[in-house]
Design an enzyme around this catalytic site. Structure first.
Site, mmCIF file in Angstrom:
data_model
loop_
_atom_site.group_PDB
_atom_site.id
_atom_site.type_symbol
_atom_site.label_atom_id
_atom_site.label_comp_id
_atom_site.label_asym_id
_atom_site.label_seq_id
_atom_site.Cartn_x
_atom_site.Cartn_y
_atom_site.Cartn_z
ATOM 1 N N HIS A 147 -21.630 38.232 -5.947
ATOM 2 C CA HIS A 147 -21.845 37.652 -7.278
ATOM 3 C C HIS A 147 -21.957 38.703 -8.380
ATOM 4 O O HIS A 147 -22.239 38.379 -9.524
ATOM 5 C CB HIS A 147 -23.089 36.756 -7.268
ATOM 6 C CG HIS A 147 -22.936 35.629 -6.307
ATOM 7 N ND1 HIS A 147 -22.343 34.444 -6.643
ATOM 8 C CD2 HIS A 147 -23.235 35.541 -4.985
ATOM 9 C CE1 HIS A 147 -22.296 33.661 -5.581
ATOM 10 N NE2 HIS A 147 -22.835 34.296 -4.557
ATOM 11 N N LYS A 169 -14.636 34.685 -5.841
ATOM 12 C CA LYS A 169 -15.529 34.238 -6.906
ATOM 13 C C LYS A 169 -15.017 34.750 -8.252
ATOM 14 O O LYS A 169 -14.092 34.179 -8.790
ATOM 15 C CB LYS A 169 -16.956 34.645 -6.568
ATOM 16 C CG LYS A 169 -17.456 33.737 -5.436
ATOM 17 C CD LYS A 169 -18.703 34.141 -4.753
ATOM 18 C CE LYS A 169 -19.011 33.084 -3.687
ATOM 19 N NZ LYS A 169 -19.838 33.602 -2.609
ATOM 20 N N SER A 173 -27.315 34.911 -4.574
ATOM 21 C CA SER A 173 -26.385 33.818 -4.879
ATOM 22 C C SER A 173 -27.060 32.552 -5.370
ATOM 23 O O SER A 173 -26.489 31.834 -6.186
ATOM 24 C CB SER A 173 -25.519 33.515 -3.667
ATOM 25 O OG SER A 173 -26.311 33.266 -2.536
HETATM 26 C C1 LIG Z 1 -19.747 33.398 -1.247
HETATM 27 C C2 LIG Z 1 -20.433 34.515 -0.562
HETATM 28 C C3 LIG Z 1 -19.861 35.133 0.543
HETATM 29 C C4 LIG Z 1 -18.617 34.597 1.193
HETATM 30 O O1 LIG Z 1 -17.458 34.928 0.524
HETATM 31 P P1 LIG Z 1 -16.153 34.096 0.840
HETATM 32 O O2 LIG Z 1 -15.043 34.962 0.401
HETATM 33 O O3 LIG Z 1 -16.270 32.826 0.076
HETATM 34 O O4 LIG Z 1 -16.140 33.861 2.319
HETATM 35 C C5 LIG Z 1 -20.474 36.234 1.067
HETATM 36 N N1 LIG Z 1 -21.632 36.703 0.570
HETATM 37 C C6 LIG Z 1 -22.236 36.117 -0.473
HETATM 38 C C7 LIG Z 1 -23.511 36.686 -0.998
HETATM 39 C C8 LIG Z 1 -21.669 34.999 -1.065
HETATM 40 O O5 LIG Z 1 -22.277 34.387 -2.074
#
Ligand SMILES: *Cc1c(COP(=O)(O)O)cnc(C)c1O
Length: 388
Positions: free
Chosen positions: A218, A238, A190
Site C-alpha cells: 500500500h 494496487k 492495509s
Molecule cells: C493486497 C496485498 C497483498 C497481495 O497482493 P496481490 O498482488 O493482490 O496478491 C500482499 N500484501 C499486502 C499487504 C496486501 O495488502
C-alpha cells in the site's frame, strides 16, 4: 432388521460438509458473497444496474483505466498466456524493462517480478528462513505474510501492532536460540492505513542481527520508498493498477531468489500484456507525482470533515466494532450511491469490523463531502461514536 444410518461427519459428503460450513458462517454473520461489479471509470462502478462512487478500490493513483497504460498493454498483446514459468520459456523480454523500472523506482539494485503479491510472500519468506530460524511479525500484518511464515517452518511469533517494546521483548527472549531471524512488517498497514516505524524496527534488526522484510503493497507510489529494509515485497495490482507481485533488494539476493522462490519456479509467468502495462504504470507513477498528492489530500480532507486524526496514507478506517454494525453502515452507504465494503474478521481482528475507505487521486472534493455526510448521518442514526 432395521439398519440405522448414523450421519457422522466421517461419511458426510463434501457437499454436506460445505453446507454445514456455510450455515456456521451465516450464523456468525460471516457468509460472504461475490457481487458482479463493472468499472465505469477510476472512481465509479456499477452493480446490479446501479452506479456507485467507489471507496473500496486499491487503485489509489487511478492508473488501472489510464488510456496510456491500457494502450501499452494492448501493444504487448501478441499472445495471451505466457505458456510456462519464467525459468522455462515464460521469461518474456518485457520483464527486463519492468524490473529495471521497478528497481530504479524503489532505489534497489534489482527487482524480481512474480505472479502476485500473495505469491511473492508465500514464496520468498520460505526461501529466506526455515527450520531453526526465527520470524517475528507485526500482529496486524497481511494474511500472505502469515502464510509465508507458516510455510517456512521457522518458529514464528507476532509482536503487538507497531509496538517496539513488544518486538524488543520477543527478540530478547528468542533471538539467541535461532540461527537467522527475519522481521516482517507492512510499510502501510492495509486495513488501518497507519505506517510502520521502519527506522526503529531497523535499529532493532541491527542490534539483534536480524533481517528486515517490508511488504510495500500500500506504499508503492503513495509514500517515499523506505531505504532501511533488506528486502521489499509488493504488488503491481494496487497503485500500479495492473497485476503481479515483486521483490526488490540486492543483485545477489534477487539472483538467489530466482531459483529458490517456489511460487515463482512452479507457477506460470505473467501474461506479457500485463507486464507491458505494469511497466508503463511505473513510468507514469514516477512522473506524475500529483496523483499520490491528490489521493493523500482527499484522505486528509475527508478526515478533517469527520474530525478524525490526520491520516498517514490513502486508507482511512472507520472502526465500528461488530460485524452487524459495519454491514449496516455499508448497506446505508450503498443506498446513498456509495460503495464502501464492510471489512470483518478474519480480515481484521474480532470486534474491529469497519468501513475501510480508500481514496484515489481521481476522487473529487464533492465525493469526499458526500461520503462524510453519509457516514455522519449513519453514525447519528445508529447512535455510535466513531473511532479511527
Ligand atoms: C493486497 C496485498 C497483498 C497481495 O497482493 P496481490 O498482488 O493482490 O496478491 C500482499 N500484501 C499486502 C499487504 C496486501 O495488502
Amino acid at each position: 432388521m432395521t439398519i440405522v444410518r448414523i450421519k457422522s461427519p466421517k461419511n458426510n459428503t463434501l457437499t454436506d460438509f460445505a453446507e454445514e460450513k456455510l450455515a456456521a458462517l451465516a450464523e456468525a454473520g460471516r457468509r460472504r458473497v461475490l457481487h458482479e461489479t463493472a468499472t465505469l471509470d477510476g472512481v465509479s462502478v456499477s452493480r446490479n444496474g446501479k452506479n456507485y462512487i467507489n471507496f473500496s478500490s486499491n487503485d489509489y493513483l487511478g492508473l488501472a483505466g489510464d488510456a496510456r497504460i491500457v494502450a501499452a498493454a494492448e501493444a504487448g498483446l501478441k499472445e495471451l498466456g505466457a505458456g510456462a514459468s519464467r525459468l522455462v520459456t515464460g521469461n518474456h523480454l518485457y520483464y527486463r524493462d519492468l524490473e529495471s523500472r521497478l528497481s530504479t523506482y524503489l532505489h534497489r539494485e534489482a527487482a524480481l517480478v512474480c505472479g502476485s503479491g500473495y505469491l511473492a510472500n508465500v514464496g520468498v519468506i520460505p526461501a529466506l528462513v526455515g527450520k531453526g530460524d526465527l520470524i517475528l511479525g507485526d500482529k496486524l500484518m497481511h494474511a500472505c505474510l502469515i502464510d509465508g511464515a507458516r510455510l517456512s517452518d521457522a518458529s514464528f511469533h507476532r509482536y503487538r501492532h507497531n509496538d517496539m517494546d513488544s518486538l524488543a521483548t520477543l527478540l530478547k527472549k528468542h533471538r539467541a536460540d535461532h540461527r537467522h531471524c527475519l522481521i516482517l512488517t507492512e510499510s502501510i498497514f492495509s486495513m488501518d492505513g497507519d505506517k510502520a516505524n521502519i527506522k526503529e524496527i531497523k535499529s532493532l534488526c541491527d542490534r539483534f542481527n536480524a533481517w528486515l522484510l517490508v511488504d510495500h503493497a500500500h506504499g508503492l507510489g503513495v509514500m517515499e520508498t523506505p531505504s532501511e529494509p533488506d528486502i521489499l515485497v509488493g504488488t503491481l495490482s494496487k497503485s500500479a493498477g495492473a497485476y503481479g507481485g515483486y521483490v526488490a533488494g540486492s543483485n545477489t539476493l534477487m539472483e538467489y531468489l530466482k531459483t529458490a522462490t517456489r511460487s515463482m519456479m512452479f507457477s506460470t509467468a505473467l501474461p506479457p500484456t500485463v507486464i507491458a502495462g505494469a511497466a508503463k504504470a511505473i513510468k507514469v507513477m514516477s512522473e506524475e507525482t500529483w496523483r499520490s498528492e491528490n489521493a493523500l489530500a482527499n484522505a486528509r480532507y475527508f478526515s478533517s470533515l469527520m474530525k478524525l486524526p490526520k491520516p498517514e496514507s490513502t486508507i482511512v478506517p472507520i472502526i465500528l466494532g461488530s460485524e452487524q454494525l459495519a454491514l449496516a453502515a455499508a448497506a446505508y452507504l450503498e443506498e446513498q450511491g456509495i460503495l464502501c465494503v464492510a471489512i470483518r474478521p478474519p480480515t481484521v481482528p474480532e470486534g474491529t469490523s469497519r468501513l475501510r475507505i480508500s481514496f484515489s487521486a481521481l476522487h473529487t472534493k464533492e465525493h469526499s463531502e458526500k461520503l462524510a455526510q453519509a457516514v455522519q448521518t449513519f453514525l447519528s442514526k445508529a447512535q455510535v461514536a466513531c473511532a479511527s
